[in-house]
Design a protein around this motif. Structure first.
Motif, PDB file in Angstrom:
ATOM      1  N   ALA A 176      -9.046   8.451  -4.551  1.00  0.00           N
ATOM      2  CA  ALA A 176      -8.320   7.534  -3.675  1.00  0.00           C
ATOM      3  C   ALA A 176      -8.829   6.127  -4.007  1.00  0.00           C
ATOM      4  O   ALA A 176      -9.443   5.917  -5.047  1.00  0.00           O
ATOM      5  CB  ALA A 176      -8.599   7.893  -2.222  1.00  0.00           C
ATOM      6  N   VAL A 177      -8.605   5.182  -3.154  1.00  0.00           N
ATOM      7  CA  VAL A 177      -9.053   3.811  -3.407  1.00  0.00           C
ATOM      8  C   VAL A 177     -10.572   3.778  -3.436  1.00  0.00           C
ATOM      9  O   VAL A 177     -11.242   4.229  -2.515  1.00  0.00           O
ATOM     10  CB  VAL A 177      -8.512   2.843  -2.339  1.00  0.00           C
ATOM     11  N   VAL A 213      -7.769  11.534   2.799  1.00  0.00           N
ATOM     12  CA  VAL A 213      -6.603  10.660   2.724  1.00  0.00           C
ATOM     13  C   VAL A 213      -5.490  11.282   3.543  1.00  0.00           C
ATOM     14  O   VAL A 213      -5.212  12.470   3.431  1.00  0.00           O
ATOM     15  CB  VAL A 213      -6.146  10.446   1.266  1.00  0.00           C
ATOM     16  N   PHE A 217      -6.027   4.615   5.710  1.00  0.00           N
ATOM     17  CA  PHE A 217      -5.379   5.761   5.092  1.00  0.00           C
ATOM     18  C   PHE A 217      -6.274   6.990   5.048  1.00  0.00           C
ATOM     19  O   PHE A 217      -5.863   8.027   4.573  1.00  0.00           O
ATOM     20  CB  PHE A 217      -4.944   5.439   3.666  1.00  0.00           C
ATOM     21  N   ARG A 218      -7.506   6.873   5.470  1.00  0.00           N
ATOM     22  CA  ARG A 218      -8.393   8.037   5.403  1.00  0.00           C
ATOM     23  C   ARG A 218      -9.150   8.188   6.708  1.00  0.00           C
ATOM     24  O   ARG A 218      -9.404   7.225   7.415  1.00  0.00           O
ATOM     25  CB  ARG A 218      -9.334   7.964   4.210  1.00  0.00           C
ATOM     26  N   ASN A 245     -13.072   2.814   2.248  1.00  0.00           N
ATOM     27  CA  ASN A 245     -12.798   3.144   0.856  1.00  0.00           C
ATOM     28  C   ASN A 245     -14.034   3.739   0.211  1.00  0.00           C
ATOM     29  O   ASN A 245     -15.156   3.535   0.678  1.00  0.00           O
ATOM     30  CB  ASN A 245     -12.361   1.898   0.084  1.00  0.00           C
ATOM     31  N   ALA A 249       0.816  -1.199   0.000  1.00  0.00           N
ATOM     32  CA  ALA A 249       0.000   0.000   0.000  1.00  0.00           C
ATOM     33  C   ALA A 249       0.857   1.260   0.000  1.00  0.00           C
ATOM     34  O   ALA A 249       0.390   2.324   0.321  1.00  0.00           O
ATOM     35  CB  ALA A 249      -0.919  -0.008   1.218  1.00  0.00           C
ATOM     36  N   PHE A 273      -6.436  -0.466   3.026  1.00  0.00           N
ATOM     37  CA  PHE A 273      -6.396   0.950   2.656  1.00  0.00           C
ATOM     38  C   PHE A 273      -7.330   1.798   3.521  1.00  0.00           C
ATOM     39  O   PHE A 273      -7.248   3.010   3.508  1.00  0.00           O
ATOM     40  CB  PHE A 273      -6.778   1.127   1.184  1.00  0.00           C
ATOM     41  N   ASN A 274      -8.240   1.179   4.246  1.00  0.00           N
ATOM     42  CA  ASN A 274      -9.204   1.931   5.049  1.00  0.00           C
ATOM     43  C   ASN A 274      -8.532   2.844   6.063  1.00  0.00           C
ATOM     44  O   ASN A 274      -9.028   3.927   6.355  1.00  0.00           O
ATOM     45  CB  ASN A 274     -10.168   0.991   5.765  1.00  0.00           C
TER      46      ASN A 274
END
Length: 120
Positions: free
Chosen positions: A40-41, A100, A66-67, A72, A3, A63-64
């Motif tokens: 973003a994703v 993000v 990251f924000r 996502n 990631a 990835f969750n």
């Protein structure tokens, strides 16, 4: 599949950004506005082409964190963001990421932190 940003991916995104800017200038005299979106994703079927269902179930939730929203995006989120601004845009790349965390680091033993190595 990690990631973390890669040089090749970053270079390709810089190329897209510059292409949008140049195309917008080239077509401005024809009253054509050109912009783009940089999401973003987003959970879309594109991942089906290169990840198994098991891989998607494992990787996409990573990835969750990251924000700030903790999840996502969905295709409708991106479409809404772009359409709400379309009348006012020209020659830009609209970042859509729902918070993000741009300054994230990972220490060797701990979780992703918000711009502060070894923060707990």
């Amino acid at each position: 599949m990690g990631a973390s940003p890669s040089a090749a991916y970053s270079a390709s995104k810089a190329g897209v950004r510059q292409m949008v800017r140049n195309l917008a200038l080239e077509r401005a005299d024809q009253n054509i506005r050109i912009s783009s979106v940089a999401p973003a994703v987003v959970k879309t079927p594109v991942y089906n082409g290169f990840m198994s269902g098991e891989e998607r179930a494992l990787i996409l939730p990573a990835f969750n964190g990251f924000r700030d929203s903790g999840h996502n995006g969905q295709p409708a989120d991106i479409a809404q963001s772009f359409l709400e601004n379309a009348n006012w845009m020209a020659r830009i790349v609209l970042p859509v990421g729902r918070g993000v965390k741009a300054c994230r680091t990972r220490d060797r033993e701990g979780p992703v932190t918000r711009g502060r190595p070894n923060a707990r």
